[in-house]
Design a protein around this motif. Structure first.
Motif, PDB file in Angstrom:
ATOM      1  N   ALA A 189       6.998  -7.083  -5.891  1.00  0.00           N
ATOM      2  CA  ALA A 189       8.117  -7.394  -5.003  1.00  0.00           C
ATOM      3  C   ALA A 189       8.000  -8.855  -4.601  1.00  0.00           C
ATOM      4  O   ALA A 189       6.961  -9.490  -4.777  1.00  0.00           O
ATOM      5  CB  ALA A 189       8.109  -6.497  -3.767  1.00  0.00           C
ATOM      6  N   LYS A 190       9.049  -9.411  -4.060  1.00  0.00           N
ATOM      7  CA  LYS A 190       9.053 -10.806  -3.662  1.00  0.00           C
ATOM      8  C   LYS A 190       7.995 -11.052  -2.590  1.00  0.00           C
ATOM      9  O   LYS A 190       7.913 -10.320  -1.600  1.00  0.00           O
ATOM     10  CB  LYS A 190      10.435 -11.198  -3.133  1.00  0.00           C
ATOM     11  CG  LYS A 190      10.564 -12.681  -2.792  1.00  0.00           C
ATOM     12  CD  LYS A 190      11.979 -13.012  -2.324  1.00  0.00           C
ATOM     13  CE  LYS A 190      12.097 -14.501  -1.993  1.00  0.00           C
ATOM     14  NZ  LYS A 190      13.469 -14.837  -1.519  1.00  0.00           N
ATOM     15  N   SER A 191       7.189 -12.097  -2.788  1.00  0.00           N
ATOM     16  CA  SER A 191       6.127 -12.489  -1.857  1.00  0.00           C
ATOM     17  C   SER A 191       5.105 -11.383  -1.622  1.00  0.00           C
ATOM     18  O   SER A 191       4.416 -11.378  -0.609  1.00  0.00           O
ATOM     19  CB  SER A 191       6.710 -12.936  -0.508  1.00  0.00           C
ATOM     20  OG  SER A 191       7.545 -14.044  -0.671  1.00  0.00           O
ATOM     21  N   GLY A 192       5.009 -10.422  -2.561  1.00  0.00           N
ATOM     22  CA  GLY A 192       4.033  -9.368  -2.372  1.00  0.00           C
ATOM     23  C   GLY A 192       4.207  -8.234  -3.356  1.00  0.00           C
ATOM     24  O   GLY A 192       4.473  -8.456  -4.533  1.00  0.00           O
ATOM     25  N   TRP A 193       4.111  -7.009  -2.865  1.00  0.00           N
ATOM     26  CA  TRP A 193       4.231  -5.838  -3.725  1.00  0.00           C
ATOM     27  C   TRP A 193       4.508  -4.613  -2.862  1.00  0.00           C
ATOM     28  O   TRP A 193       4.403  -4.649  -1.640  1.00  0.00           O
ATOM     29  CB  TRP A 193       2.963  -5.648  -4.553  1.00  0.00           C
ATOM     30  CG  TRP A 193       1.704  -5.452  -3.765  1.00  0.00           C
ATOM     31  CD1 TRP A 193       1.132  -4.282  -3.390  1.00  0.00           C
ATOM     32  CD2 TRP A 193       0.842  -6.488  -3.255  1.00  0.00           C
ATOM     33  NE1 TRP A 193      -0.021  -4.496  -2.680  1.00  0.00           N
ATOM     34  CE2 TRP A 193      -0.229  -5.848  -2.595  1.00  0.00           C
ATOM     35  CE3 TRP A 193       0.865  -7.883  -3.306  1.00  0.00           C
ATOM     36  CZ2 TRP A 193      -1.255  -6.555  -1.966  1.00  0.00           C
ATOM     37  CZ3 TRP A 193      -0.155  -8.598  -2.690  1.00  0.00           C
ATOM     38  CH2 TRP A 193      -1.201  -7.934  -2.037  1.00  0.00           C
ATOM     39  N   ARG A 194       4.879  -3.527  -3.513  1.00  0.00           N
ATOM     40  CA  ARG A 194       5.116  -2.250  -2.841  1.00  0.00           C
ATOM     41  C   ARG A 194       4.171  -1.211  -3.431  1.00  0.00           C
ATOM     42  O   ARG A 194       3.899  -1.219  -4.633  1.00  0.00           O
ATOM     43  CB  ARG A 194       6.572  -1.808  -2.996  1.00  0.00           C
ATOM     44  CG  ARG A 194       7.556  -2.713  -2.256  1.00  0.00           C
ATOM     45  CD  ARG A 194       8.987  -2.214  -2.374  1.00  0.00           C
ATOM     46  NE  ARG A 194       9.904  -3.085  -1.667  1.00  0.00           N
ATOM     47  CZ  ARG A 194      10.215  -2.975  -0.371  1.00  0.00           C
ATOM     48  NH1 ARG A 194       9.680  -1.971   0.345  1.00  0.00           N
ATOM     49  NH2 ARG A 194      11.061  -3.801   0.200  1.00  0.00           N
ATOM     50  N   VAL A 195       3.737  -0.290  -2.572  1.00  0.00           N
ATOM     51  CA  VAL A 195       2.795   0.746  -2.970  1.00  0.00           C
ATOM     52  C   VAL A 195       3.328   2.104  -2.551  1.00  0.00           C
ATOM     53  O   VAL A 195       3.817   2.266  -1.422  1.00  0.00           O
ATOM     54  CB  VAL A 195       1.413   0.507  -2.319  1.00  0.00           C
ATOM     55  CG1 VAL A 195       0.479   1.693  -2.570  1.00  0.00           C
ATOM     56  CG2 VAL A 195       0.782  -0.773  -2.845  1.00  0.00           C
ATOM     57  N   THR A 196       3.258   3.041  -3.455  1.00  0.00           N
ATOM     58  CA  THR A 196       3.503   4.441  -3.131  1.00  0.00           C
ATOM     59  C   THR A 196       2.178   5.176  -3.290  1.00  0.00           C
ATOM     60  O   THR A 196       1.541   5.089  -4.344  1.00  0.00           O
ATOM     61  CB  THR A 196       4.558   5.064  -4.056  1.00  0.00           C
ATOM     62  OG1 THR A 196       5.786   4.340  -3.926  1.00  0.00           O
ATOM     63  CG2 THR A 196       4.798   6.524  -3.711  1.00  0.00           C
ATOM     64  N   ALA A 197       1.755   5.874  -2.236  1.00  0.00           N
ATOM     65  CA  ALA A 197       0.458   6.542  -2.267  1.00  0.00           C
ATOM     66  C   ALA A 197       0.601   7.978  -1.783  1.00  0.00           C
ATOM     67  O   ALA A 197       1.423   8.282  -0.916  1.00  0.00           O
ATOM     68  CB  ALA A 197      -0.536   5.798  -1.382  1.00  0.00           C
TER      69      ALA A 197
END
Length: 402
Positions: free
Chosen positions: A53-61
């Motif tokens: 993702a922009k300026s980082g990331w997304r996590v599904t846990a």
């Protein structure tokens, strides 16, 4: 502490990550999280997936029977770091002299040595390496000059000698990705440049960081978790202190996690009144739970030193931080510890990595459960007692607050 976040089940979280003195952009941290998170999920038997993702990331846990969505944002200041790393060799040696003058001239070095030897030795390391490189270059240059004097006029023989010094120093700088002498010198020089005060461009960036955290609190998440690693720890202290002064809105649980901090390297300097005031405020406030994690095995941190108490600015009734150990000797296998021996930078980043001997206890330090699991930081870690090896004796000479 405000108990509004107590026992709150987290379904959505925003993690705001503040890196240390690092010239690399956020992608480095995304890839580290992807690799190490996958390893920890396999070792601990939970599910964790990442997407950019922009300026980082997304996590599904899926952890502890709950599905959690987490957005990670890295607050960037690598451009300021790059600007603070002069390319010239002479500039690095000038930084070395100026930084040594600040720490020895103000007397700040002596209280630091009473805390932990590791980070002080880490500060001496680039000095020793740079002086050693210069000495070796001068010795070889003397030999080249002596040989040249047999073949050339005396006034001309000095030219190859000078060229030898410069060529060797340039070669050493090219190899700095292996020895980190120039990099570490830039790091220590940055904090000491204004004798502990923040430079104007960093102050402006801290204001931007505060805006980003405030915006994250308006996203409807259940928890906003601010994580500061290494130098990012004391920057996080100042950003959150500013937000408290401005007044925080009602909203999600706001939590603060510091990892591998070296706060005393800055807070012990005479002009660090701004940081000392921020530490005092953060220690006594009741809104933001603050957990500080370090490990004696990390030679780059003031392990288990309460950064507020040792600076001598803890207010009456100070509540924070909760100082706990990552206990590398207990949470990493002998094989993993052996593989990291002498790899000081790798050890300093272990807080962000997988542990292959992690106990099953709910409150064990697991970076990925903390950042992607269904409990707030305080619900997960708040029942722990401070480390028995915690150091809380006030030793700093400078205690004025801005």
């Amino acid at each position: 502490m405000n108990d509004k976040g107590a026992d709150r089940q987290v379904a959505r979280r925003v993690v705001v990550y503040i890196p240390g003195f690092d010239p690399f952009p956020p992608r480095r941290y995304r890839e580290l999280y992807r690799k190490e998170g996958s390893d920890q999920a396999r070792l601990s038997d939970y599910d964790l997936s990442l997407r950019p993702a922009k300026s980082g990331w997304r996590v599904t846990a899926n952890i502890e029977g709950a599905v959690v969505e987490t957005r990670f944002e890295v607050l960037v200041w690598h451009d300021l770091v790059q600007a603070a790393m002069p390319g010239g060799i002479a500039a690095t040696y000038w930084q070395m002299l100026r930084t040594a003058w600040v720490y020895f001239g103000t007397g700040a070095i002596w209280p630091l040595m009473r805390l932990r030897k590791g980070p002080v030795l880490a500060a001496f390391y680039p000095v020793a390496m740079l002086l050693g490189q210069l000495a070796l270059a001068l010795v070889l240059a003397w030999g080249v000059g002596a040989l040249a004097a047999l073949l050339l006029p005396a006034w001309l023989a000095v030219v190859p000698a000078i060229a030898t010094v410069w060529a060797l120093l340039r070669l050493f700088k090219r190899w700095d990705g292996k020895v980190f002498a120039h990099y570490l010198m830039h790091d220590f020089a940055y904090g000491a440049a204004l004798r502990g005060a923040y430079p104007p461009d960093l102050e402006a960036r801290l204001a931007v960081f505060g805006d980003r955290i405030r915006a994250a609190m308006a996203e409807g998440a259940d928890e906003v978790l601010v994580v500061g690693h290494s130098s990012g720890a004391h920057l996080g202290v100042s950003v959150l202190a500013d937000l408290l002064r401005q007044g925080l809105p009602d909203g999600p649980a706001l939590s603060f996690l510091t990892l591998g901090q070296a706060v005393p390297m800055v807070s012990f300097l005479p002009a660090a009144g701004r940081l000392r005031g921020d530490l005092a405020l953060m220690a006594g406030q009741g809104r933001i739970p603050w957990v500080d994690v370090s490990a004696p095995g990390d030679g780059c941190t003031f392990a288990l030193c309460d950064p507020v108490a040792v600076t001598g600015v803890a207010p009456d009734g100070a509540r924070w931080p909760l100082v706990i150990s990552a206990a590398f000797s207990q949470t990493l296998s002998p094989a993993r510890l052996a593989a990291m021996k002498w790899r000081y930078f790798r050890i300093h980043f272990q807080y962000l990595c997988a542990f292959d001997a992690l106990p099953d206890a709910l409150d064990a330090y697991d970076y990925f459960r903390i950042t992607a699991g269904p409990l707030t930081l305080w619900d997960r870690m708040g029942a722990r007692a401070p480390s028995k090896s915690r150091i809380a004796t006030a030793v700093s000479r400078y205690r004025t607050l801005a």
